[in-house]
Motif scaffolding. Structure first.
Motif, PDB file in Angstrom:
ATOM      1  N   SER A  42      89.304 -23.433  10.211  1.00 40.56           N
ATOM      2  CA  SER A  42      88.289 -22.810   9.364  1.00 40.56           C
ATOM      3  C   SER A  42      86.930 -23.217   9.907  1.00 40.56           C
ATOM      4  O   SER A  42      86.737 -24.370  10.296  1.00 40.56           O
ATOM      5  N   HIS A  43      86.019 -22.251   9.934  1.00 43.72           N
ATOM      6  CA  HIS A  43      84.681 -22.516  10.457  1.00 43.72           C
ATOM      7  C   HIS A  43      83.640 -21.878   9.558  1.00 43.72           C
ATOM      8  O   HIS A  43      83.898 -20.873   8.897  1.00 43.72           O
ATOM      9  N   LEU A  52      82.855 -17.353  19.299  1.00 41.45           N
ATOM     10  CA  LEU A  52      83.471 -16.106  19.757  1.00 41.45           C
ATOM     11  C   LEU A  52      82.631 -15.428  20.829  1.00 41.45           C
ATOM     12  O   LEU A  52      81.409 -15.571  20.865  1.00 41.45           O
ATOM     13  N   ILE A  53      83.309 -14.643  21.666  1.00 41.41           N
ATOM     14  CA  ILE A  53      82.578 -13.820  22.626  1.00 41.41           C
ATOM     15  C   ILE A  53      81.839 -12.731  21.851  1.00 41.41           C
ATOM     16  O   ILE A  53      82.217 -12.403  20.716  1.00 41.41           O
ATOM     17  N   HIS A  55      81.474  -9.377  21.541  1.00 43.04           N
ATOM     18  CA  HIS A  55      82.040  -8.237  20.808  1.00 43.04           C
ATOM     19  C   HIS A  55      82.965  -8.685  19.676  1.00 43.04           C
ATOM     20  O   HIS A  55      83.079  -8.008  18.664  1.00 43.04           O
ATOM     21  N   LEU A  56      83.603  -9.844  19.804  1.00 43.37           N
ATOM     22  CA  LEU A  56      84.406 -10.360  18.694  1.00 43.37           C
ATOM     23  C   LEU A  56      83.513 -10.887  17.577  1.00 43.37           C
ATOM     24  O   LEU A  56      83.804 -10.693  16.392  1.00 43.37           O
ATOM     25  N   ALA A  57      82.416 -11.532  17.937  1.00 41.13           N
ATOM     26  CA  ALA A  57      81.462 -12.013  16.931  1.00 41.13           C
ATOM     27  C   ALA A  57      80.897 -10.832  16.144  1.00 41.13           C
ATOM     28  O   ALA A  57      80.790 -10.900  14.913  1.00 41.13           O
ATOM     29  N   ARG A  58      80.548  -9.732  16.831  1.00 36.12           N
ATOM     30  CA  ARG A  58      80.044  -8.539  16.131  1.00 36.12           C
ATOM     31  C   ARG A  58      81.075  -8.028  15.142  1.00 36.12           C
ATOM     32  O   ARG A  58      80.745  -7.642  14.016  1.00 36.12           O
ATOM     33  N   ARG A  59      82.347  -8.016  15.548  1.00 29.17           N
ATOM     34  CA  ARG A  59      83.430  -7.536  14.686  1.00 29.17           C
ATOM     35  C   ARG A  59      83.544  -8.399  13.428  1.00 29.17           C
ATOM     36  O   ARG A  59      83.674  -7.879  12.320  1.00 29.17           O
ATOM     37  N   VAL A  60      83.482  -9.711  13.582  1.00 32.79           N
ATOM     38  CA  VAL A  60      83.603 -10.608  12.429  1.00 32.79           C
ATOM     39  C   VAL A  60      82.381 -10.478  11.521  1.00 32.79           C
ATOM     40  O   VAL A  60      82.515 -10.406  10.294  1.00 32.79           O
ATOM     41  N   HIS A  61      81.175 -10.413  12.104  1.00 33.68           N
ATOM     42  CA  HIS A  61      79.974 -10.223  11.288  1.00 33.68           C
ATOM     43  C   HIS A  61      80.058  -8.908  10.502  1.00 33.68           C
ATOM     44  O   HIS A  61      79.718  -8.863   9.318  1.00 33.68           O
ATOM     45  N   ALA A  62      80.507  -7.846  11.157  1.00 34.04           N
ATOM     46  CA  ALA A  62      80.638  -6.556  10.473  1.00 34.04           C
ATOM     47  C   ALA A  62      81.656  -6.640   9.344  1.00 34.04           C
ATOM     48  O   ALA A  62      81.449  -6.082   8.259  1.00 34.04           O
ATOM     49  N   ALA A  63      82.763  -7.344   9.576  1.00 33.19           N
ATOM     50  CA  ALA A  63      83.781  -7.491   8.538  1.00 33.19           C
ATOM     51  C   ALA A  63      83.227  -8.272   7.349  1.00 33.19           C
ATOM     52  O   ALA A  63      83.461  -7.902   6.192  1.00 33.19           O
TER      53      ALA A  63
END
Length: 82
Positions: A42-43, A52-53, A55-63
């Motif tokens: 957990s973070h 995260l790289i 594009h993965l960071a963007r995905r998590v922020h969007a989620a």
């Protein structure tokens, strides 16, 4: 849902699900199988960009943003597009 078009590997459709809040007793019951899932952690949200790289960071922020509005969002490479 995140659409990740790729010219060589074919397009991918990726999904992010909100697992909700886990109480300490529930977290203690998590038992990674060592094959498909080796470990978990957990973070804090402010660590996303360093863990995260891009594009993965963007995905998590969007989620996280979408979840806070109780909506769904269609993404392309982690960025809303519809």
């Amino acid at each position: 849902m995140d659409w990740a078009p790729h010219p060589v590997e074919e397009d991918k459709l990726l999904f992010v699900f909100d697992g909700g809040f886990l109480f300490p007793g529930e977290r203690a019951q998590i038992n990674p199988d060592g094959v498909e899932i080796g470990e978990y952690a957990s973070h804090a949200v402010d660590q996303i960009d360093t863990l995260l790289i891009p594009h993965l960071a963007r995905r998590v922020h969007a989620a996280l943003d979408t979840g806070s509005r109780l909506e769904t969002t269609d993404l392309k490479h982690g960025t809303a597009w519809l």
